[in-house]
Design a protein around this motif. Structure first.
Motif, PDB file in Angstrom:
ATOM      1  N   ARG A  97     -13.092   8.793   7.790  1.00 39.55           N
ATOM      2  CA  ARG A  97     -12.008   9.641   7.260  1.00 39.55           C
ATOM      3  C   ARG A  97     -12.304  10.166   5.852  1.00 39.55           C
ATOM      4  O   ARG A  97     -11.661  11.090   5.397  1.00 39.55           O
ATOM      5  CB  ARG A  97     -10.711   8.822   7.203  1.00 39.55           C
ATOM      6  N   CYS A  98     -13.272   9.567   5.152  1.00 42.76           N
ATOM      7  CA  CYS A  98     -13.494   9.942   3.749  1.00 42.76           C
ATOM      8  C   CYS A  98     -14.329  11.228   3.664  1.00 42.76           C
ATOM      9  O   CYS A  98     -15.457  11.264   4.149  1.00 42.76           O
ATOM     10  CB  CYS A  98     -14.201   8.816   2.998  1.00 42.76           C
ATOM     11  N   PRO A  99     -13.795  12.264   3.021  1.00 44.74           N
ATOM     12  CA  PRO A  99     -14.527  13.533   2.973  1.00 44.74           C
ATOM     13  C   PRO A  99     -15.741  13.502   2.042  1.00 44.74           C
ATOM     14  O   PRO A  99     -16.546  14.423   2.061  1.00 44.74           O
ATOM     15  CB  PRO A  99     -13.473  14.537   2.464  1.00 44.74           C
ATOM     16  N   VAL A 100     -15.881  12.467   1.217  1.00 52.12           N
ATOM     17  CA  VAL A 100     -17.023  12.438   0.272  1.00 52.12           C
ATOM     18  C   VAL A 100     -17.916  11.212   0.501  1.00 52.12           C
ATOM     19  O   VAL A 100     -18.699  10.843  -0.374  1.00 52.12           O
ATOM     20  CB  VAL A 100     -16.529  12.492  -1.197  1.00 52.12           C
TER      21      VAL A 100
ATOM     22  N   ALA B 137     -17.399   8.071   0.400  1.00 55.75           N
ATOM     23  CA  ALA B 137     -17.283   7.028  -0.631  1.00 55.75           C
ATOM     24  C   ALA B 137     -17.227   5.625  -0.030  1.00 55.75           C
ATOM     25  O   ALA B 137     -17.248   4.642  -0.759  1.00 55.75           O
ATOM     26  CB  ALA B 137     -16.034   7.282  -1.482  1.00 55.75           C
ATOM     27  N   ILE B 138     -17.145   5.545   1.320  1.00 56.74           N
ATOM     28  CA  ILE B 138     -17.122   4.221   1.965  1.00 56.74           C
ATOM     29  C   ILE B 138     -18.317   4.136   2.915  1.00 56.74           C
ATOM     30  O   ILE B 138     -18.494   5.002   3.775  1.00 56.74           O
ATOM     31  CB  ILE B 138     -15.808   4.005   2.759  1.00 56.74           C
ATOM     32  N   THR B 139     -19.132   3.119   2.720  1.00 52.59           N
ATOM     33  CA  THR B 139     -20.275   2.911   3.612  1.00 52.59           C
ATOM     34  C   THR B 139     -20.382   1.426   3.936  1.00 52.59           C
ATOM     35  O   THR B 139     -19.909   0.582   3.165  1.00 52.59           O
ATOM     36  CB  THR B 139     -21.601   3.350   2.946  1.00 52.59           C
TER      37      THR B 139
ATOM     38  N   ALA C  81     -19.707  -0.714   0.757  1.00 49.97           N
ATOM     39  CA  ALA C  81     -18.235  -0.779   0.836  1.00 49.97           C
ATOM     40  C   ALA C  81     -17.632   0.443   0.126  1.00 49.97           C
ATOM     41  O   ALA C  81     -18.086   1.562   0.363  1.00 49.97           O
ATOM     42  CB  ALA C  81     -17.728  -2.093   0.286  1.00 49.97           C
ATOM     43  N   HIS C  82     -16.697   0.246  -0.773  1.00 44.74           N
ATOM     44  CA  HIS C  82     -15.989   1.359  -1.395  1.00 44.74           C
ATOM     45  C   HIS C  82     -16.607   1.686  -2.747  1.00 44.74           C
ATOM     46  O   HIS C  82     -16.567   0.865  -3.670  1.00 44.74           O
ATOM     47  CB  HIS C  82     -14.507   0.959  -1.558  1.00 44.74           C
ATOM     48  N   ASP C  83     -17.160   2.899  -2.852  1.00 42.74           N
ATOM     49  CA  ASP C  83     -17.751   3.325  -4.130  1.00 42.74           C
ATOM     50  C   ASP C  83     -16.635   3.966  -4.959  1.00 42.74           C
ATOM     51  O   ASP C  83     -16.249   5.114  -4.739  1.00 42.74           O
ATOM     52  CB  ASP C  83     -18.883   4.322  -3.815  1.00 42.74           C
TER      53      ASP C  83
ATOM     54  N   THR D  28     -17.318   7.515  -6.831  1.00 42.15           N
ATOM     55  CA  THR D  28     -17.305   8.711  -5.971  1.00 42.15           C
ATOM     56  C   THR D  28     -15.873   9.022  -5.555  1.00 42.15           C
ATOM     57  O   THR D  28     -15.436  10.173  -5.555  1.00 42.15           O
ATOM     58  CB  THR D  28     -18.185   8.468  -4.717  1.00 42.15           C
ATOM     59  N   CYS D  29     -15.141   7.965  -5.216  1.00 36.75           N
ATOM     60  CA  CYS D  29     -13.739   8.127  -4.822  1.00 36.75           C
ATOM     61  C   CYS D  29     -12.929   8.710  -5.976  1.00 36.75           C
ATOM     62  O   CYS D  29     -12.177   9.673  -5.804  1.00 36.75           O
ATOM     63  CB  CYS D  29     -13.187   6.762  -4.413  1.00 36.75           C
ATOM     64  N   TYR D  30     -13.141   8.160  -7.151  1.00 31.18           N
ATOM     65  CA  TYR D  30     -12.359   8.589  -8.321  1.00 31.18           C
ATOM     66  C   TYR D  30     -12.544  10.092  -8.580  1.00 31.18           C
ATOM     67  O   TYR D  30     -11.590  10.804  -8.861  1.00 31.18           O
ATOM     68  CB  TYR D  30     -12.763   7.765  -9.551  1.00 31.18           C
ATOM     69  N   LYS D  31     -13.823  10.552  -8.446  1.00 33.03           N
ATOM     70  CA  LYS D  31     -14.096  11.985  -8.706  1.00 33.03           C
ATOM     71  C   LYS D  31     -13.321  12.865  -7.721  1.00 33.03           C
ATOM     72  O   LYS D  31     -12.732  13.869  -8.101  1.00 33.03           O
ATOM     73  CB  LYS D  31     -15.601  12.261  -8.563  1.00 33.03           C
ATOM     74  N   LYS D  32     -13.322  12.467  -6.446  1.00 28.15           N
ATOM     75  CA  LYS D  32     -12.619  13.255  -5.430  1.00 28.15           C
ATOM     76  C   LYS D  32     -11.103  13.242  -5.710  1.00 28.15           C
ATOM     77  O   LYS D  32     -10.437  14.283  -5.638  1.00 28.15           O
ATOM     78  CB  LYS D  32     -12.917  12.665  -4.038  1.00 28.15           C
ATOM     79  N   VAL D  33     -10.610  12.072  -6.028  1.00 20.98           N
ATOM     80  CA  VAL D  33      -9.162  11.950  -6.286  1.00 20.98           C
ATOM     81  C   VAL D  33      -8.780  12.796  -7.506  1.00 20.98           C
ATOM     82  O   VAL D  33      -7.775  13.514  -7.492  1.00 20.98           O
ATOM     83  CB  VAL D  33      -8.776  10.459  -6.476  1.00 20.98           C
TER      84      VAL D  33
ATOM     85  N   GLY E 108      -4.268  12.459  -5.847  1.00 23.09           N
ATOM     86  CA  GLY E 108      -4.125  11.459  -4.789  1.00 23.09           C
ATOM     87  C   GLY E 108      -5.105  11.762  -3.677  1.00 23.09           C
ATOM     88  O   GLY E 108      -5.865  12.728  -3.758  1.00 23.09           O
ATOM     89  N   CYS E 109      -5.107  10.948  -2.677  1.00 19.70           N
ATOM     90  CA  CYS E 109      -5.964  11.199  -1.514  1.00 19.70           C
ATOM     91  C   CYS E 109      -5.416  10.360  -0.342  1.00 19.70           C
ATOM     92  O   CYS E 109      -4.621  10.838   0.430  1.00 19.70           O
ATOM     93  CB  CYS E 109      -7.418  10.875  -1.808  1.00 19.70           C
ATOM     94  N   GLY E 110      -5.857   9.111  -0.239  1.00 18.85           N
ATOM     95  CA  GLY E 110      -5.328   8.234   0.803  1.00 18.85           C
ATOM     96  C   GLY E 110      -5.711   8.640   2.211  1.00 18.85           C
ATOM     97  O   GLY E 110      -5.124   8.151   3.185  1.00 18.85           O
ATOM     98  N   LEU E 111      -6.699   9.534   2.364  1.00 15.26           N
ATOM     99  CA  LEU E 111      -7.101   9.920   3.727  1.00 15.26           C
ATOM    100  C   LEU E 111      -7.622   8.709   4.496  1.00 15.26           C
ATOM    101  O   LEU E 111      -7.403   8.568   5.695  1.00 15.26           O
ATOM    102  CB  LEU E 111      -8.178  11.015   3.674  1.00 15.26           C
ATOM    103  N   CYS E 112      -8.311   7.804   3.776  1.00 10.30           N
ATOM    104  CA  CYS E 112      -8.891   6.624   4.440  1.00 10.30           C
ATOM    105  C   CYS E 112      -7.834   5.568   4.769  1.00 10.30           C
ATOM    106  O   CYS E 112      -8.137   4.595   5.464  1.00 10.30           O
ATOM    107  CB  CYS E 112      -9.979   6.016   3.559  1.00 10.30           C
ATOM    108  N   ALA E 113      -6.606   5.747   4.262  1.00 10.27           N
ATOM    109  CA  ALA E 113      -5.543   4.776   4.545  1.00 10.27           C
ATOM    110  C   ALA E 113      -4.638   5.257   5.669  1.00 10.27           C
ATOM    111  O   ALA E 113      -3.676   4.579   6.025  1.00 10.27           O
ATOM    112  CB  ALA E 113      -4.725   4.523   3.279  1.00 10.27           C
TER     113      ALA E 113
END
Ligand code: SF4
Ligand code: SF4
Length: 276
Positions: free
Chosen positions: A208-211, A213-215, A219-221, A224-229, A246-251
């Motif tokens: 679900r993460c468009p960038v 940031a989770i592998t 795990a959760h980078d 990378t997440c912060y930049k997208k958010v 915000g984002c929360g696509l992965c949730a």
């Protein structure tokens, strides 16, 4: 909510957990998160000093943690999004958070009015997010870790906090000079409710993460997440006329969105701490 969702609630029925102020988990949080993370004693000590009273002993303190699950409409909208947060999600991030802080402020004010010392760390001047060497972006009072301490759930690959009502929610907590009986038992494994960590196939959050940031490897980078958010601020401002990120696509649109994944139930299979 505001236009175009006038009068819709932000949240469903909340869940509440209590944990003793002298629970050893709070010292462990200093090791896990860093020495900057407050213990309940430190934060209520600040409030005691402000009010010219003696700080209570840790065994006279409790921490109250609450989970406010997002509504089905909000989760459905975000689950349908692929790049940026949905409008309901963005409104909940901004206005739902204001509501949550107003709520906790009212509770603390009411308790203080009855002569019971209480404090909510995130409405004090000490609460600000910074970048720390060990954990990256973090705050001195993590509602998620407090919710874990109170037995309300466990962490997922996406770093969201998975409760009986899922991982799409807002969290809040406060410290109070009352002896409250712990009402939940926390899992020993901080990832007890995540399929991937429990050896099942999943990683739906990563998809679900468009960038990316989770592998599985890292795990959760958070960076990378912060930049997208952070980039979403412009999007929300332009498309929803509100100033929030915000984002929360992965949730959302994932097996842990609205509950503990069914493969991991019943919870009695997983070790629980005695003290929770
Ligand atoms: S989507 Fe799957 S792997 Fe990701 S946090 Fe939820 S349960 Fe864990
Ligand atoms: S919140 Fe972060 S990790 Fe989750 S989908 Fe958005 S950018 Fe990716």
């Amino acid at each position: 909510m505001e236009y175009p969702f006038f009068d819709e609630p932000f949240f469903d029925e909340p869940m509440v957990g209590f944990v003793r102020g002298d629970d050893p988990v709070f010292d462990q949080l200093k090791d896990i998160i860093g020495p900057h993370h407050f213990t309940p004693r430190e934060i209520i000590g600040w409030q005691a000093e402000n009010n010219g009273v003696k700080p209570p002993e840790p065994e006279e303190i409790s921490v109250v943690s609450f989970v406010m699950p997002l509504t089905r409409n909000t989760k459905q909208d975000n689950a349908a999004a692929t790049d940026w947060p949905s409008e309901r999600w963005a409104q909940t991030r901004l206005l739902g958070e204001i509501l949550s802080q107003a709520l906790v402020r009212e509770i603390v004010t009411d308790l203080m009015g009855r002569g019971i010392l209480a404090v909510s760390p995130d409405v004090t001047p000490m609460f600000n997010k910074k970048r720390y060497p060990k954990v990256g972006w973090a705050s001195p009072w993590s509602h998620r870790h407090i919710a874990y301490a109170a037995g309300l759930g466990a962490f997922g690959m996406h770093d969201f906090f998975i409760t009986e009502k899922g991982c799409a929610h807002r969290l809040g907590s406060f410290v109070v000079n009352l002896k409250l009986v712990p009402n939940r038992r926390r899992p020993e494994d901080i990832h007890a409710h995540c399929l991937h960590y429990q050896g099942h196939q999943c990683l739906k959050c990563a998809k679900r993460c468009p960038v990316n940031a989770i592998t599985a490897e890292n795990a959760h980078d958070k960076e990378t997440c912060y930049k997208k958010v952070a980039e979403s601020l412009k999007y929300c401002n332009k498309h929803y006329n509100i100033f929030i990120y915000g984002c929360g696509l992965c949730a959302t649109g994932v097996p842990c969105e609205s509950g503990i994944p069914k493969q991991l139930l019943p919870l009695s299979k997983y070790p629980l701490t005695k003290s929770g």
